[in-house]
Design an enzyme around this catalytic site. Structure first.
Site, PDB file in Angstrom:
ATOM      1  N   ARG A   1     -16.726  -8.861  -2.180  1.00  0.00           N
ATOM      2  CA  ARG A   1     -17.703  -8.290  -3.099  1.00  0.00           C
ATOM      3  C   ARG A   1     -19.035  -9.017  -2.930  1.00  0.00           C
ATOM      4  O   ARG A   1     -19.082 -10.237  -2.710  1.00  0.00           O
ATOM      5  CB  ARG A   1     -17.236  -8.427  -4.552  1.00  0.00           C
ATOM      6  CG  ARG A   1     -16.115  -7.476  -4.939  1.00  0.00           C
ATOM      7  CD  ARG A   1     -16.578  -6.020  -5.000  1.00  0.00           C
ATOM      8  NE  ARG A   1     -15.528  -5.080  -5.395  1.00  0.00           N
ATOM      9  CZ  ARG A   1     -14.751  -4.399  -4.543  1.00  0.00           C
ATOM     10  NH1 ARG A   1     -14.894  -4.533  -3.246  1.00  0.00           N
ATOM     11  NH2 ARG A   1     -13.842  -3.550  -5.009  1.00  0.00           N
TER      12      ARG A   1
ATOM     13  N   HIS B   1     -20.246  -1.292   3.360  1.00  0.00           N
ATOM     14  CA  HIS B   1     -19.002  -1.343   2.571  1.00  0.00           C
ATOM     15  C   HIS B   1     -17.937  -0.429   3.200  1.00  0.00           C
ATOM     16  O   HIS B   1     -17.475   0.531   2.576  1.00  0.00           O
ATOM     17  CB  HIS B   1     -19.266  -0.948   1.107  1.00  0.00           C
ATOM     18  CG  HIS B   1     -18.167  -1.405   0.186  1.00  0.00           C
ATOM     19  ND1 HIS B   1     -18.394  -1.886  -1.082  1.00  0.00           N
ATOM     20  CD2 HIS B   1     -16.822  -1.454   0.337  1.00  0.00           C
ATOM     21  CE1 HIS B   1     -17.248  -2.203  -1.655  1.00  0.00           C
ATOM     22  NE2 HIS B   1     -16.268  -1.945  -0.799  1.00  0.00           N
TER      23      HIS B   1
HETATM   24  P1  NDP Z   1      -5.034  -9.738  -3.842  1.00  0.00           P
HETATM   25  O1  NDP Z   1      -5.073  -9.693  -5.325  1.00  0.00           O
HETATM   26  O2  NDP Z   1      -3.796  -9.327  -3.134  1.00  0.00           O
HETATM   27  O3  NDP Z   1      -5.397 -11.216  -3.348  1.00  0.00           O
HETATM   28  C1  NDP Z   1      -6.336 -12.011  -3.974  1.00  0.00           C
HETATM   29  C2  NDP Z   1      -6.234 -13.429  -3.418  1.00  0.00           C
HETATM   30  O4  NDP Z   1      -7.306 -14.216  -3.947  1.00  0.00           O
HETATM   31  C3  NDP Z   1      -4.936 -14.132  -3.820  1.00  0.00           C
HETATM   32  O5  NDP Z   1      -4.455 -14.920  -2.754  1.00  0.00           O
HETATM   33  C4  NDP Z   1      -5.383 -15.029  -4.976  1.00  0.00           C
HETATM   34  O6  NDP Z   1      -4.611 -16.208  -5.130  1.00  0.00           O
HETATM   35  C5  NDP Z   1      -6.773 -15.405  -4.513  1.00  0.00           C
HETATM   36  N1  NDP Z   1      -7.587 -15.859  -5.645  1.00  0.00           N
HETATM   37  C6  NDP Z   1      -7.949 -15.185  -6.761  1.00  0.00           C
HETATM   38  N2  NDP Z   1      -8.683 -15.948  -7.579  1.00  0.00           N
HETATM   39  C7  NDP Z   1      -8.792 -17.148  -6.969  1.00  0.00           C
HETATM   40  C8  NDP Z   1      -9.410 -18.380  -7.310  1.00  0.00           C
HETATM   41  N3  NDP Z   1     -10.086 -18.532  -8.463  1.00  0.00           N
HETATM   42  N4  NDP Z   1      -9.312 -19.410  -6.447  1.00  0.00           N
HETATM   43  C9  NDP Z   1      -8.606 -19.293  -5.295  1.00  0.00           C
HETATM   44  N5  NDP Z   1      -7.988 -18.150  -4.901  1.00  0.00           N
HETATM   45  C10 NDP Z   1      -8.084 -17.103  -5.731  1.00  0.00           C
HETATM   46  O7  NDP Z   1      -6.280  -8.858  -3.345  1.00  0.00           O
HETATM   47  P2  NDP Z   1      -6.453  -8.043  -1.978  1.00  0.00           P
HETATM   48  O8  NDP Z   1      -6.128  -8.951  -0.857  1.00  0.00           O
HETATM   49  O9  NDP Z   1      -5.744  -6.743  -2.040  1.00  0.00           O
HETATM   50  O10 NDP Z   1      -8.021  -7.726  -2.022  1.00  0.00           O
HETATM   51  C11 NDP Z   1      -8.971  -8.763  -2.079  1.00  0.00           C
HETATM   52  C12 NDP Z   1     -10.350  -8.192  -2.379  1.00  0.00           C
HETATM   53  O11 NDP Z   1     -10.890  -7.530  -1.238  1.00  0.00           O
HETATM   54  C13 NDP Z   1     -10.407  -7.112  -3.461  1.00  0.00           C
HETATM   55  O12 NDP Z   1     -10.388  -7.693  -4.752  1.00  0.00           O
HETATM   56  C14 NDP Z   1     -11.720  -6.408  -3.168  1.00  0.00           C
HETATM   57  O13 NDP Z   1     -12.761  -7.012  -3.886  1.00  0.00           O
HETATM   58  C15 NDP Z   1     -11.923  -6.655  -1.680  1.00  0.00           C
HETATM   59  N6  NDP Z   1     -11.853  -5.413  -0.904  1.00  0.00           N
HETATM   60  C16 NDP Z   1     -12.950  -5.023  -0.176  1.00  0.00           C
HETATM   61  C17 NDP Z   1     -12.899  -3.886   0.582  1.00  0.00           C
HETATM   62  C18 NDP Z   1     -14.057  -3.474   1.428  1.00  0.00           C
HETATM   63  O14 NDP Z   1     -14.046  -2.385   1.994  1.00  0.00           O
HETATM   64  N7  NDP Z   1     -15.055  -4.310   1.601  1.00  0.00           N
HETATM   65  C19 NDP Z   1     -11.716  -3.015   0.605  1.00  0.00           C
HETATM   66  C20 NDP Z   1     -10.624  -3.532  -0.175  1.00  0.00           C
HETATM   67  C21 NDP Z   1     -10.698  -4.684  -0.906  1.00  0.00           C
HETATM   68  P3  NDP Z   1      -3.054 -16.116  -5.545  1.00  0.00           P
HETATM   69  O15 NDP Z   1      -2.365 -15.573  -4.309  1.00  0.00           O
HETATM   70  O16 NDP Z   1      -2.694 -17.512  -5.816  1.00  0.00           O
HETATM   71  O17 NDP Z   1      -2.977 -15.174  -6.719  1.00  0.00           O
HETATM   72  C1  OXD Z   2     -11.755  -1.666  -2.638  1.00  0.00           C
HETATM   73  C2  OXD Z   2     -13.000  -1.380  -1.972  1.00  0.00           C
HETATM   74  O1  OXD Z   2     -11.741  -2.495  -3.542  1.00  0.00           O
HETATM   75  O2  OXD Z   2     -13.125  -0.304  -1.384  1.00  0.00           O
HETATM   76  O3  OXD Z   2     -10.727  -1.081  -2.260  1.00  0.00           O
HETATM   77  O4  OXD Z   2     -13.907  -2.209  -1.968  1.00  0.00           O
END
Ligand code: NDP
Ligand code: OXD
Length: 306
Positions: free
Chosen positions: A221, A269
């Site tokens: 993000r 994006h």
């Molecule tokens: P998940 O919820 O599966 O993974 C999130 C990860 O971040 C977990 O490992 C979590 O730790 C870690 N995390 C969260 N908060 C913290 C913190 N404060 N400190 C350290 N680690 C932290 O999400 P996804 O992998 O499915 O997606 C990740 C992000 O990618 C989405 O939220 C979205 O914003 C972005 N995205 C962007 C896209 C694009 O096209 N640019 C498309 C899809 C997603 P833990 O495992 O310990 O819970």
């Molecule tokens: C998502 C994205 O969160 O498209 O899936 O960014």
């Protein structure tokens, strides 16, 4: 069963057709103000009015992985909020990040410029061991990306909230290990969810800890990155480049310096797109499971923020 569809910026017809095919007996309609109460909602960036009216929803299915925008709204208290769990996004994210890392490591931009200038020239191969890649966020997408990077034999590090064990990845966890993780990384890949804890996490004092001449790849993000701080570190030569797919304001405003910065590559994006058929299949499976009282994965914890 009634399913309502409220996805801003998404052509509804193919989604409605897919959901109707998955639930032949159900009423599946695009939401309109004053519409009757539905059981489940398929949403992306809905207006607050949608939830103010649809207070009885059992399931809210976000057609993206990130729920930061959704969690800013007042949601029906009893609804289960569900995000997309991979649904074809992790392989796209792995492609995007590996492409960006390899482009830097192999200096393909430099070769492209040489070729354009009619130059047949060689660069000294970089040492892979001196090109460690740190992945912030080891969830569904981050783990896939980290594992894909290990296939190219880069040293790979990962950082998450809870402790992880991933083959070939040196894992760090929690705030206490964040600085060690940064200092051990030359390339920083961001795959964190946007929460109050992670907003502005890439800023002057954190990015300055990356190894000299480092790179930033932000695919999560825009609000994770303090944009002026990235520009400062590039100007100082502390960082060598950035690949950015997400921005604080999207679309990126025409006058924004990122458009023309020679060390910044931008994409609109698009690093991991929502794939309609995979998403409909996943959501339909989860609606059936919820209706049958069975457990599902991908439930959002509104306190944690992801
Ligand atoms: P998940 O919820 O599966 O993974 C999130 C990860 O971040 C977990 O490992 C979590 O730790 C870690 N995390 C969260 N908060 C913290 C913190 N404060 N400190 C350290 N680690 C932290 O999400 P996804 O992998 O499915 O997606 C990740 C992000 O990618 C989405 O939220 C979205 O914003 C972005 N995205 C962007 C896209 C694009 O096209 N640019 C498309 C899809 C997603 P833990 O495992 O310990 O819970
Ligand atoms: C998502 C994205 O969160 O498209 O899936 O960014």
């Amino acid at each position: 069963m009634k399913i309502t569809f409220c996805c801003t910026g998404t052509k509804p017809e193919p989604w409605l057709a897919g959901l109707r095919a998955a639930f032949p007996g159900a009423q599946v309609e695009v939401w309109q103000a004053g519409a009757p109460a539905a059981d489940h909602a398929v949403v992306w960036a809905p207006p607050q009015q949608f939830f103010d009216e649809q207070t009885q929803l059992k399931g809210i299915f976000n057609i993206g992985a990130g729920v930061d925008a959704l969690l800013k709204l007042r949601l029906p208290p009893r609804a289960t909020v569900v995000r997309l769990d991979d649904a074809g996004m992790s392989v796209q994210m792995a492609e995007y990040v590996c492409h960006a890392v390899i482009r830097y490591f192999r200096e393909f931009d430099g070769y492209e410029a040489d070729v354009k200038a009619g130059k047949w020239s060689y660069r000294k191969p970089r040492e892979r061991a001196l090109f460690p890649v740190g992945v912030m966020g080891l969830g569904v997408l981050g783990q896939r990306v980290a594992q894909a990077l290990t296939q190219f034999e880069f040293p790979v590090l990962g950082w998450s909230r809870s402790v992880k064990a991933i083959e070939g990845v040196r894992c760090f966890a929690g705030a206490a290990q964040f600085n060690d993780f940064l200092r051990a990384s030359k390339v920083l890949v961001n795959l964190l969810p946007l929460t109050p804890e992670t907003r502005d996490i890439m800023r002057l004092d954190t990015l300055a800890q990356l190894q000299a001449g480092g790179y930033v790849i932000n695919v999560a993000r825009g609000a994770h990155l303090v944009e002026e701080d990235l520009l400062t570190l590039l100007d100082r030569g502390q960082l060598a480049g950035a690949t950015l797919d997400v921005f604080r304001t999207e679309p990126l405003p025409a006058e924004h310096p990122f458009w023309r910065h020679p060390q910044i590559t931008i994409t609109p994006h698009t690093s991991a797109r929502t794939l309609r058929d995979e998403s409909i299949a996943q959501i339909a499976g989860k609606i059936r499971a919820l209706e049958a009282g069975q457990p599902i994965v991908g439930i959002v914890d509104s306190v944690r923020g992801y």
